[in-house]
Design a protein around this motif. Structure first.
Motif, PDB file in Angstrom:
ATOM      1  N   MET A   1       3.830  -0.690  -3.042  1.00  0.00           N
ATOM      2  CA  MET A   1       4.814   0.269  -3.565  1.00  0.00           C
ATOM      3  C   MET A   1       5.331  -0.119  -4.952  1.00  0.00           C
ATOM      4  O   MET A   1       5.651  -1.281  -5.198  1.00  0.00           O
ATOM      5  CB  MET A   1       5.991   0.398  -2.598  1.00  0.00           C
TER       6      MET A   1
ATOM      7  N   ASP B   1       0.743   0.343 -12.506  1.00  0.00           N
ATOM      8  CA  ASP B   1       1.338   0.631 -11.194  1.00  0.00           C
ATOM      9  C   ASP B   1       1.807  -0.711 -10.590  1.00  0.00           C
ATOM     10  O   ASP B   1       1.173  -1.252  -9.683  1.00  0.00           O
ATOM     11  CB  ASP B   1       0.278   1.315 -10.317  1.00  0.00           C
TER      12      ASP B   1
ATOM     13  N   THR C   1       3.512   9.489  -3.668  1.00  0.00           N
ATOM     14  CA  THR C   1       3.164   8.292  -4.446  1.00  0.00           C
ATOM     15  C   THR C   1       3.296   8.526  -5.946  1.00  0.00           C
ATOM     16  O   THR C   1       3.420   9.658  -6.410  1.00  0.00           O
ATOM     17  CB  THR C   1       1.705   7.858  -4.180  1.00  0.00           C
TER      18      THR C   1
ATOM     19  N   ASP D   1      -3.140   2.200   5.190  1.00  0.00           N
ATOM     20  CA  ASP D   1      -4.286   3.035   4.825  1.00  0.00           C
ATOM     21  C   ASP D   1      -4.732   2.677   3.406  1.00  0.00           C
ATOM     22  O   ASP D   1      -5.318   3.492   2.708  1.00  0.00           O
ATOM     23  CB  ASP D   1      -3.876   4.520   4.856  1.00  0.00           C
TER      24      ASP D   1
ATOM     25  N   GLU E   1      -3.123  -3.217   2.635  1.00  0.00           N
ATOM     26  CA  GLU E   1      -2.921  -3.151   4.082  1.00  0.00           C
ATOM     27  C   GLU E   1      -3.863  -2.126   4.664  1.00  0.00           C
ATOM     28  O   GLU E   1      -4.033  -1.053   4.107  1.00  0.00           O
ATOM     29  CB  GLU E   1      -1.476  -2.767   4.473  1.00  0.00           C
TER      30      GLU E   1
ATOM     31  N   ALA F   1       4.051  -2.131   0.769  1.00  0.00           N
ATOM     32  CA  ALA F   1       3.035  -1.099   0.974  1.00  0.00           C
ATOM     33  C   ALA F   1       2.383  -0.727  -0.352  1.00  0.00           C
ATOM     34  O   ALA F   1       2.160   0.446  -0.639  1.00  0.00           O
ATOM     35  CB  ALA F   1       3.674   0.129   1.618  1.00  0.00           C
TER      36      ALA F   1
ATOM     37  N   GLN G   1      -2.189  10.679  -2.785  1.00  0.00           N
ATOM     38  CA  GLN G   1      -1.404  10.442  -1.571  1.00  0.00           C
ATOM     39  C   GLN G   1       0.013  10.971  -1.762  1.00  0.00           C
ATOM     40  O   GLN G   1       0.642  10.761  -2.803  1.00  0.00           O
ATOM     41  CB  GLN G   1      -1.393   8.953  -1.229  1.00  0.00           C
TER      42      GLN G   1
HETATM   43  N1  ARG Z   1       1.470   2.561  -5.701  1.00  0.00           N
HETATM   44  C1  ARG Z   1       1.685   3.891  -5.238  1.00  0.00           C
HETATM   45  C2  ARG Z   1       3.151   4.176  -5.074  1.00  0.00           C
HETATM   46  O1  ARG Z   1       3.983   3.365  -5.110  1.00  0.00           O
HETATM   47  C3  ARG Z   1       0.933   4.183  -3.961  1.00  0.00           C
HETATM   48  C4  ARG Z   1       1.150   3.234  -2.836  1.00  0.00           C
HETATM   49  C5  ARG Z   1       0.485   3.707  -1.550  1.00  0.00           C
HETATM   50  N2  ARG Z   1       0.588   2.726  -0.536  1.00  0.00           N
HETATM   51  C6  ARG Z   1       0.038   2.786   0.688  1.00  0.00           C
HETATM   52  N3  ARG Z   1       0.216   1.784   1.499  1.00  0.00           N
HETATM   53  N4  ARG Z   1      -0.643   3.830   1.045  1.00  0.00           N
HETATM   54  O2  ARG Z   1       3.571   5.256  -4.922  1.00  0.00           O
END
Ligand code: ARG
Length: 258
Positions: free
Chosen positions: A101, A218, A149, A41, A46, A99, A146
């Protein structure tokens, strides 16, 4: 005559294609599968390509495919909400996570991380023409982040001095839709993700989330179950990709800079 030639060409093409795919599949059936967990999302890292049979595509996917291929694995992708990805690693439902991340000390208590493969920073995404131009303007506003996160963590921190109405959502793309229809005033996300939206849609704007005078970086890494042998293997291929230009190629393919 033209039809007949066309038919012969098609037949030939089919023979060639089936030869390719059968050798491909017998080859890949020998390969071990490696499962990637992601939350599709978050373009350009991705997302689900609805125009292309709902395939999951993006920067992370292309990186992961390259690494898996180099290490001799067949890549399988498991798509789920971001908030459950660490648990999926802990229960070994997935072999690794890519992700978008961030490697945080808190997550490091549970999982291992690769080196950083992409540097991003946090931004506020809003509709164009609102009076939200700085972090202070978020006061009293409905701000989406989100769930689970680093953006949620930042919002909670900022909230202590600039009280907002924070809403934590499972999916980023759904938050963007909610903001378009004014159910949210702003979203905290990262530069790269925001550019993906603001470069295509003049009705959306973004600004850097400067907190205490500082850019909120980030930095993105791949995550693995603790002590996984894959961490070192991924790091090796990530380094190779930096040297051989593959990484730059993928950055150019996926990431819009401003
Ligand atoms: N960079 C942020 C985290 O690590 C948000 C990552 C959200 N990733 C996603 N695929 N929705 O927390």
């Amino acid at each position: 005559m033209v039809k007949k030639v066309g038919f012969i060409m098609m037949a030939l093409l089919l023979v060639v294609l089936s030869a390719c795919s059968s050798s491909g599949s017998s080859d890949s059936s020998k390969k071990k599968t490696i499962v990637m967990g992601t939350s599709a999302d978050y373009p350009p890292f991705e997302n689900v390509d609805t125009k292309n049979g709902n395939k999951i595509v993006g920067f992370d996917l292309d990186l992961a495919k390259y690494v898996a291929d180099k290490l001799g694995y067949k890549l399988e992708v498991q798509n789920q909400d971001f908030n459950g990805l660490i648990a999926a690693l802990n229960s070994k439902k997935v072999d690794f996570v890519m992700a978008g991340m961030v490697d945080t000390p808190k997550r490091r208590q549970q999982v291992d991380f690769s080196k950083t493969y992409y540097q991003s920073y946090q931004v506020v995404l809003t509709r164009a023409g609102t009076n939200i131009k700085t972090m202070n303007d978020l006061k009293g506003k409905k701000v989406g982040v989100q769930l689970g996160t680093t953006q949620e963590t930042l919002a909670k921190k900022v909230n202590k001095t600039i009280p907002m109405k924070i809403q934590s959502w499972d999916k980023l793309n759904e938050m963007v839709e909610a903001m378009r229809t004014k159910k949210l005033d702003a979203i905290i996300t990262v530069d790269t993700v925001a550019y993906g939206y603001t470069s295509k849609d003049k009705n959306l704007e973004q600004f850097k989330a400067v907190v205490d005078g500082k850019t909120q970086y980030d930095p993105i890494s791949a995550a693995f179950p603790k002590d996984s042998k894959l961490t070192a293997k991924f790091n090796k291929v990530f380094k190779e990709m930096e040297k051989n230009g593959k990484k730059d190629e993928l950055v150019k393919k996926w990431i819009v800079n401003q």
